[in-house]
Design a protein around this motif. Structure first.
Motif, PDB file in Angstrom:
ATOM      1  N   VAL A  77      -7.785  -5.465 -19.068  1.00 55.28           N
ATOM      2  CA  VAL A  77      -8.485  -6.301 -18.100  1.00 55.28           C
ATOM      3  C   VAL A  77      -8.081  -5.771 -16.726  1.00 55.28           C
ATOM      4  N   ALA A  78      -9.083  -5.391 -15.931  1.00 53.70           N
ATOM      5  CA  ALA A  78      -8.813  -4.876 -14.592  1.00 53.70           C
ATOM      6  C   ALA A  78      -9.503  -5.762 -13.568  1.00 53.70           C
ATOM      7  N   TYR A  79      -8.811  -5.959 -12.467  1.00 61.23           N
ATOM      8  CA  TYR A  79      -9.308  -6.781 -11.373  1.00 61.23           C
ATOM      9  C   TYR A  79      -9.430  -5.899 -10.135  1.00 61.23           C
ATOM     10  N   LEU A  80     -10.600  -5.916  -9.517  1.00 62.25           N
ATOM     11  CA  LEU A  80     -10.845  -5.178  -8.276  1.00 62.25           C
ATOM     12  C   LEU A  80     -11.161  -6.177  -7.169  1.00 62.25           C
ATOM     13  N   THR A  81     -10.690  -5.888  -5.971  1.00 58.08           N
ATOM     14  CA  THR A  81     -11.035  -6.750  -4.845  1.00 58.08           C
ATOM     15  C   THR A  81     -12.382  -6.374  -4.242  1.00 58.08           C
ATOM     16  N   ASP A  82     -12.927  -5.246  -4.669  1.00 56.69           N
ATOM     17  CA  ASP A  82     -14.230  -4.810  -4.157  1.00 56.69           C
ATOM     18  C   ASP A  82     -14.902  -3.985  -5.250  1.00 56.69           C
ATOM     19  N   MET A  83     -15.997  -4.489  -5.792  1.00 56.39           N
ATOM     20  CA  MET A  83     -16.676  -3.811  -6.896  1.00 56.39           C
ATOM     21  C   MET A  83     -17.283  -2.475  -6.469  1.00 56.39           C
ATOM     22  N   ARG A  84     -17.338  -2.212  -5.171  1.00 59.57           N
ATOM     23  CA  ARG A  84     -17.775  -0.890  -4.727  1.00 59.57           C
ATOM     24  C   ARG A  84     -16.785   0.197  -5.157  1.00 59.57           C
ATOM     25  N   HIS A  85     -15.574  -0.208  -5.561  1.00 63.42           N
ATOM     26  CA  HIS A  85     -14.568   0.739  -6.042  1.00 63.42           C
ATOM     27  C   HIS A  85     -14.681   1.008  -7.547  1.00 63.42           C
ATOM     28  N   LYS A  86     -15.655   0.393  -8.188  1.00 64.47           N
ATOM     29  CA  LYS A  86     -15.814   0.478  -9.636  1.00 64.47           C
ATOM     30  C   LYS A  86     -15.853   1.918 -10.146  1.00 64.47           C
ATOM     31  N   ASP A  87     -16.662   2.767  -9.534  1.00 67.16           N
ATOM     32  CA  ASP A  87     -16.804   4.136 -10.024  1.00 67.16           C
ATOM     33  C   ASP A  87     -15.487   4.910  -9.931  1.00 67.16           C
ATOM     34  N   ILE A  88     -14.762   4.728  -8.849  1.00 67.95           N
ATOM     35  CA  ILE A  88     -13.460   5.409  -8.699  1.00 67.95           C
ATOM     36  C   ILE A  88     -12.497   4.896  -9.753  1.00 67.95           C
ATOM     37  N   TYR A  89     -12.409   3.571  -9.897  1.00 65.37           N
ATOM     38  CA  TYR A  89     -11.517   2.989 -10.909  1.00 65.37           C
ATOM     39  C   TYR A  89     -11.871   3.518 -12.297  1.00 65.37           C
ATOM     40  N   GLU A  90     -13.150   3.489 -12.649  1.00 69.29           N
ATOM     41  CA  GLU A  90     -13.555   3.920 -13.995  1.00 69.29           C
ATOM     42  C   GLU A  90     -13.280   5.405 -14.223  1.00 69.29           C
ATOM     43  N   ARG A  91     -13.400   6.229 -13.178  1.00 63.72           N
ATOM     44  CA  ARG A  91     -13.070   7.648 -13.318  1.00 63.72           C
ATOM     45  C   ARG A  91     -11.582   7.825 -13.616  1.00 63.72           C
ATOM     46  N   VAL A  92     -10.734   7.114 -12.870  1.00 66.82           N
ATOM     47  CA  VAL A  92      -9.292   7.198 -13.103  1.00 66.82           C
ATOM     48  C   VAL A  92      -8.961   6.698 -14.508  1.00 66.82           C
ATOM     49  N   GLN A  93      -9.499   5.561 -14.883  1.00 67.53           N
ATOM     50  CA  GLN A  93      -9.246   5.035 -16.223  1.00 67.53           C
ATOM     51  C   GLN A  93      -9.673   6.049 -17.283  1.00 67.53           C
ATOM     52  N   GLY A  94     -10.839   6.658 -17.101  1.00 68.02           N
ATOM     53  CA  GLY A  94     -11.330   7.640 -18.048  1.00 68.02           C
ATOM     54  C   GLY A  94     -10.409   8.842 -18.186  1.00 68.02           C
ATOM     55  N   GLU A  95      -9.784   9.254 -17.089  1.00 71.71           N
ATOM     56  CA  GLU A  95      -8.828  10.363 -17.147  1.00 71.71           C
ATOM     57  C   GLU A  95      -7.620   9.991 -17.994  1.00 71.71           C
ATOM     58  N   TYR A  96      -7.133   8.772 -17.845  1.00 73.68           N
ATOM     59  CA  TYR A  96      -5.960   8.349 -18.620  1.00 73.68           C
ATOM     60  C   TYR A  96      -6.288   8.201 -20.105  1.00 73.68           C
ATOM     61  N   PHE A  97      -7.495   7.757 -20.418  1.00 72.97           N
ATOM     62  CA  PHE A  97      -7.879   7.559 -21.817  1.00 72.97           C
ATOM     63  C   PHE A  97      -8.653   8.750 -22.388  1.00 72.97           C
ATOM     64  N   ALA A  98      -8.676   9.874 -21.679  1.00 71.21           N
ATOM     65  CA  ALA A  98      -9.422  11.049 -22.136  1.00 71.21           C
ATOM     66  C   ALA A  98      -8.994  11.438 -23.556  1.00 71.21           C
ATOM     67  N   GLY A  99      -9.977  11.639 -24.425  1.00 70.47           N
ATOM     68  CA  GLY A  99      -9.713  12.047 -25.801  1.00 70.47           C
ATOM     69  C   GLY A  99      -9.364  10.908 -26.740  1.00 70.47           C
ATOM     70  N   LEU A 100      -9.272   9.693 -26.221  1.00 70.10           N
ATOM     71  CA  LEU A 100      -8.942   8.520 -27.036  1.00 70.10           C
ATOM     72  C   LEU A 100     -10.166   7.629 -27.158  1.00 70.10           C
ATOM     73  N   ASP A 101     -10.185   6.805 -28.178  1.00 73.43           N
ATOM     74  CA  ASP A 101     -11.207   5.769 -28.263  1.00 73.43           C
ATOM     75  C   ASP A 101     -10.911   4.747 -27.173  1.00 73.43           C
ATOM     76  N   MET A 102     -11.911   4.411 -26.382  1.00 75.20           N
ATOM     77  CA  MET A 102     -11.707   3.435 -25.317  1.00 75.20           C
ATOM     78  C   MET A 102     -11.459   2.055 -25.917  1.00 75.20           C
ATOM     79  N   PRO A 103     -10.483   1.336 -25.380  1.00 74.52           N
ATOM     80  CA  PRO A 103     -10.251  -0.036 -25.837  1.00 74.52           C
ATOM     81  C   PRO A 103     -11.307  -0.973 -25.255  1.00 74.52           C
ATOM     82  N   VAL A 104     -11.340  -2.215 -25.751  1.00 75.04           N
ATOM     83  CA  VAL A 104     -12.200  -3.204 -25.111  1.00 75.04           C
ATOM     84  C   VAL A 104     -11.704  -3.380 -23.681  1.00 75.04           C
ATOM     85  N   HIS A 105     -12.628  -3.701 -22.777  1.00 72.35           N
ATOM     86  CA  HIS A 105     -12.275  -3.694 -21.367  1.00 72.35           C
ATOM     87  C   HIS A 105     -13.115  -4.709 -20.621  1.00 72.35           C
ATOM     88  N   SER A 106     -12.463  -5.458 -19.751  1.00 72.93           N
ATOM     89  CA  SER A 106     -13.168  -6.335 -18.818  1.00 72.93           C
ATOM     90  C   SER A 106     -12.821  -5.878 -17.412  1.00 72.93           C
TER      91      SER A 106
END
Length: 130
Positions: A77-106
């Motif tokens: 579960v991730a909380y952002l103070t500005d949803m305009r940061h969504k793409d940056i956050y999701e890119r970083v998250q994707g780098e950490y989970f690269a090669g893994l099955d993504m967990p459920v996420h809110s």
């Protein structure tokens, strides 16, 4: 239940709680943000990418301390103070989970987080089989 604390937050909250559920341990990691682990000072003011990386680095370190890794993560579960940061956050998250099955996420936008200057906070639940 085993609890773990960073030096600065001992009297505020636990970073992690580990609960044995028979054949596995559930690892609950509280919302990680850009709070310095020693002082609690908010790092990387105004830099969503650096704050997200710091949060995920802390999560990886806590998982490692508990003989787990991101492959054990069942829920984020991730909380952002500005949803305009969504793409940056999701890119970083994707780098950490690269090669893994993504967990459920809110992903939730909030008006503020616990400390002024925090742009992102990430909490994780992991399951580590015995």
């Amino acid at each position: 239940m085993d609890k773990q604390y960073s030096p600065w937050n001992r009297d505020l909250f636990a970073d992690c709680a580990v609960c044995n559920i028979g054949t596995a341990d559930m690892i609950f990691i509280s919302g990680m943000g850009s709070e310095d682990v020693d002082s609690g000072q908010i790092l990387h003011a105004g830099d969503i990418e650096a704050q997200a990386r710091y949060a995920y680095d802390r999560i990886v370190a806590i998982l490692d301390h508990n003989d787990a890794d991101l492959d054990h993560v069942a829920r984020v579960v991730a909380y952002l103070t500005d949803m305009r940061h969504k793409d940056i956050y999701e890119r970083v998250q994707g780098e950490y989970f690269a090669g893994l099955d993504m967990p459920v996420h809110s992903l939730v936008e909030v008006s503020a987080l616990a400390w002024p200057g925090m742009l992102v906070e990430v909490e994780v639940t992991a399951v580590r089989p015995h």
